[in-house]
Design an enzyme around this catalytic site. Structure first.
Site, PDB file in Angstrom:
ATOM      1  N   LYS A 126       0.858  -1.192   0.000  1.00 43.74           N
ATOM      2  CA  LYS A 126       0.000   0.000   0.000  1.00 43.74           C
ATOM      3  C   LYS A 126       0.885   1.230   0.000  1.00 43.74           C
ATOM      4  O   LYS A 126       2.020   1.191   0.461  1.00 43.74           O
ATOM      5  CB  LYS A 126      -0.887   0.024   1.249  1.00 43.74           C
ATOM      6  CG  LYS A 126      -2.151   0.830   1.078  1.00 43.74           C
ATOM      7  CD  LYS A 126      -3.235   0.037   0.344  1.00 43.74           C
ATOM      8  CE  LYS A 126      -4.502   0.817   0.169  1.00 43.74           C
ATOM      9  NZ  LYS A 126      -5.592  -0.043  -0.309  1.00 43.74           N
TER      10      LYS A 126
HETATM   11  P1  NAD Z   1     -12.930   7.463  -2.922  1.00 42.50           P
HETATM   12  O1  NAD Z   1     -11.951   8.520  -2.653  1.00 42.50           O
HETATM   13  O2  NAD Z   1     -13.343   7.202  -4.330  1.00 42.50           O
HETATM   14  O3  NAD Z   1     -14.274   7.712  -2.065  1.00 42.50           O
HETATM   15  C1  NAD Z   1     -14.259   7.912  -0.688  1.00 42.50           C
HETATM   16  C2  NAD Z   1     -15.657   8.335  -0.271  1.00 42.50           C
HETATM   17  O4  NAD Z   1     -15.716   8.440   1.151  1.00 42.50           O
HETATM   18  C3  NAD Z   1     -16.054   9.726  -0.815  1.00 42.50           C
HETATM   19  O5  NAD Z   1     -17.432   9.717  -1.156  1.00 42.50           O
HETATM   20  C4  NAD Z   1     -15.807  10.645   0.388  1.00 42.50           C
HETATM   21  O6  NAD Z   1     -16.577  11.830   0.346  1.00 42.50           O
HETATM   22  C5  NAD Z   1     -16.241   9.720   1.506  1.00 42.50           C
HETATM   23  N1  NAD Z   1     -15.720  10.134   2.817  1.00 42.50           N
HETATM   24  C6  NAD Z   1     -14.492  10.610   3.125  1.00 42.50           C
HETATM   25  N2  NAD Z   1     -14.420  10.914   4.430  1.00 42.50           N
HETATM   26  C7  NAD Z   1     -15.629  10.611   4.961  1.00 42.50           C
HETATM   27  C8  NAD Z   1     -16.185  10.698   6.249  1.00 42.50           C
HETATM   28  N3  NAD Z   1     -15.471  11.155   7.272  1.00 42.50           N
HETATM   29  N4  NAD Z   1     -17.468  10.291   6.424  1.00 42.50           N
HETATM   30  C9  NAD Z   1     -18.205   9.834   5.400  1.00 42.50           C
HETATM   31  N5  NAD Z   1     -17.729   9.712   4.145  1.00 42.50           N
HETATM   32  C10 NAD Z   1     -16.461  10.100   3.926  1.00 42.50           C
HETATM   33  O7  NAD Z   1     -12.328   6.127  -2.271  1.00 42.50           O
HETATM   34  P2  NAD Z   1     -12.717   4.621  -2.602  1.00 42.50           P
HETATM   35  O8  NAD Z   1     -11.756   4.089  -3.595  1.00 42.50           O
HETATM   36  O9  NAD Z   1     -14.180   4.515  -2.842  1.00 42.50           O
HETATM   37  O10 NAD Z   1     -12.330   3.907  -1.224  1.00 42.50           O
HETATM   38  C11 NAD Z   1     -13.221   3.851  -0.125  1.00 42.50           C
HETATM   39  C12 NAD Z   1     -12.769   2.728   0.805  1.00 42.50           C
HETATM   40  O11 NAD Z   1     -12.761   1.491   0.083  1.00 42.50           O
HETATM   41  C13 NAD Z   1     -11.349   2.884   1.361  1.00 42.50           C
HETATM   42  O12 NAD Z   1     -11.312   2.288   2.648  1.00 42.50           O
HETATM   43  C14 NAD Z   1     -10.523   2.055   0.399  1.00 42.50           C
HETATM   44  O13 NAD Z   1      -9.296   1.620   0.960  1.00 42.50           O
HETATM   45  C15 NAD Z   1     -11.472   0.904   0.171  1.00 42.50           C
HETATM   46  N6  NAD Z   1     -11.235   0.107  -1.031  1.00 42.50           N
HETATM   47  C16 NAD Z   1     -11.172   0.704  -2.265  1.00 42.50           C
HETATM   48  C17 NAD Z   1     -11.007  -0.105  -3.374  1.00 42.50           C
HETATM   49  C18 NAD Z   1     -11.032   0.465  -4.770  1.00 42.50           C
HETATM   50  O14 NAD Z   1     -11.015  -0.317  -5.726  1.00 42.50           O
HETATM   51  N7  NAD Z   1     -11.105   1.770  -4.958  1.00 42.50           N
HETATM   52  C19 NAD Z   1     -10.851  -1.480  -3.251  1.00 42.50           C
HETATM   53  C20 NAD Z   1     -10.930  -2.044  -1.979  1.00 42.50           C
HETATM   54  C21 NAD Z   1     -11.134  -1.240  -0.888  1.00 42.50           C
END
Ligand code: NAD
Length: 436
Positions: A126
């Site tokens: 990561k």
């Molecule tokens: P992203 O940046 O696309 O979206 C994050 C979302 O969370 C946004 O809508 C943001 O406004 C919201 N957010 C941020 N702070 C917040 C808070 N305090 N309260 C409520 N909402 C809040 O990120 P993502 O890629 O969707 O990732 C989200 C989670 O999923 C992370 O934990 C990431 O590690 C995990 N994840 C992502 C992927 C991927 O393929 N992108 C894969 C596995 C896991």
């Protein structure tokens, strides 16, 4: 550089130790607590456990960037390889004001377990840069990304470490990393990152993969619990790459999405929210702010709504020892990494809430990242149908592997998922031995 682990004594709750609040929210401590639990259930060799408790490599770099007014700002970035016994390091890069080495190390370890649960031949890695990406212009973000890439370039490569998007990074970020790496080595190397734009060798279905995987395992869970998928009431926290697609896919499967939220707050509407309209709003405006198709509620309230399914898909540590007793969902599908603290696990378990752990629930992303890497290396692009069919098959199989182990050993799905993952990684270590 050292990594904090759970060392402080805590008070006991239902046979599990609740650490003090500060330690409860240390993600690396949360990861280690789950690893130790699984290791005890597996009677794991203590030497192998010692290896798995530590990341293989942690790199911290300073990233000087000329900002648009001509001044130089210096940011801090990390890249952590937790374990590469099963294959190249794999894991996203996030840009966020709260990035710490502990957080990145925990996320790297979760990638090790996630890749092992779905049985793709990658290890865990990561990266993260501590910055506020919303305050940086496109040019500043590009310079930051390219300088960070060049600072960690020795780690990167299709056979050694393959980044992907995570919080606040996207296809465009991956395009800059791919280009910077390719310029350094002197030829184009698409397989050095996944989650790229299609034109650069990205995979069909990658953008939707994590949210689609959440939908697939949620359906399996509801069916297993004899709950109807049709009309199941769902709340989703986080409306980014994971949350928005999970909401759309669940809506398409017949669920009613009654609450969604992002960093600007949340919306609740018991009659159901048109999530396609919400996604279109976010594409246009950046956040859900102003999308007034329901009552405004706080993110904390969203977590405790009486729903069938709760999908935390934003950040870590949102379900803690403080609010776990108030969560009223029947099923939690962990779209985010580490949304539940180790102390909250046992509270949810005692209350009979069916938690699909992150390392299973959100593994769709890394699964299709693996497909993207395979396509890049073979120079042959798959159809979206092939991608989705193979993804669905792996998600269903992994869910049932974990469910069977959990029933066989009378442990939670989370402990079972760790047991499955740790057993697979440990088996490779035992066969490879320790190089001296
Ligand atoms: P992203 O940046 O696309 O979206 C994050 C979302 O969370 C946004 O809508 C943001 O406004 C919201 N957010 C941020 N702070 C917040 C808070 N305090 N309260 C409520 N909402 C809040 O990120 P993502 O890629 O969707 O990732 C989200 C989670 O999923 C992370 O934990 C990431 O590690 C995990 N994840 C992502 C992927 C991927 O393929 N992108 C894969 C596995 C896991």
């Amino acid at each position: 550089m050292t990594v904090n682990t759970l060392e402080k004594p805590g008070r006991r709750h239902g046979g599990w130790v609740i650490e003090d609040a500060q330690n409860e929210e240390n993600p690396f401590a949360a990861m280690t607590a789950r690893l130790d639990r699984a290791a005890a259930a597996l009677d794991l060799d203590p030497g192998v456990l010692r290896m798995l408790r530590q990341p293989e490599k942690q790199v911290t770099v300073s990233i000087p960037v000329q900002i648009d007014n001509g001044e130089i700002e210096v940011f801090t970035g990390h890249r952590v390889l937790h374990n590469t016994a099963r294959g190249p390091g794999k894991g996203g890069i996030r840009y966020d004001t709260d990035v710490t080495l502990d957080e990145v190390s925990a996320l790297a370890a979760w990638m090790t377990w996630k890749c092992a649960v779905v049985d793709v031949p990658f290890g865990g890695a990561k990266g993260g840069v501590r910055c506020d990406p919303f305050k940086l212009s496109a040019g500043e973000l590009e310079r930051l990304t390219r300088r960070y890439t060049s600072a960690i370039i020795e780690l990167l490569g299709p056979d050694s470490d393959v980044p992907a998007p995570d919080v606040n990074t996207n296809e465009r970020t991956m395009a800059w990393i791919m280009d910077t790496y390719s310029m350094h080595v002197g030829h184009t190397v698409p397989a050095v990152v996944t989650g790229k734009p299609l034109a650069l060798g990205g995979s069909l279905g990658r953008r939707e993969a994590t949210g689609r995987g959440c939908m697939v395992v949620t359906r399996q869970a509801l069916e297993h619990l004899n709950l109807s998928v049709q009309g199941a009431r769902v709340a989703v926290q986080g409306f980014g790459k994971v949350g928005s697609v999970a909401a759309q896919q669940l809506a398409r499967a017949g669920c009613r999405i009654v609450a969604i939220g992002d960093r600007t707050g949340a919306i609740h509407n018991d009659r159901g929210i048109d999530v396609d309209a919400a996604a279109a709003w976010v594409r246009l405006n950046g956040t859900l702010e102003g999308f007034n198709k329901g009552d405004r509620i706080s993110n904390e309230e969203l977590l405790t709504l009486a729903v069938d399914v709760l999908v935390p898909a934003a950040l870590e540590n949102v379900i803690t020892a403080k609010n776990a007793a108030h969560v009223r969902a029947k099923v939690i599908c962990e779209g985010a990494n580490g949304p539940t603290t180790a102390a909250a696990d046992s509270i949810l378990e005692e209350r009979g809430i069916f938690v699909i752990p992150d390392i299973v629930a959100n593994a769709g992303g890394v699964t299709v990242s693996y497909f993207e890497w395979v396509q890049n290396r073979s120079g042959y692009a798959w159809t979206e149908r092939m991608v989705n069919d193979r993804l669905d098959e792996i998600m269903v199989r992994s869910f049932h592997d974990v469910l069977a182990l959990s029933r066989g050993h009378q442990v939670s799905l989370r402990t079972a998922a760790y047991m499955l993952a740790v057993r697979r990684v440990a088996a490779v270590h035992e066969l490879r031995g320790v190089y001296a």
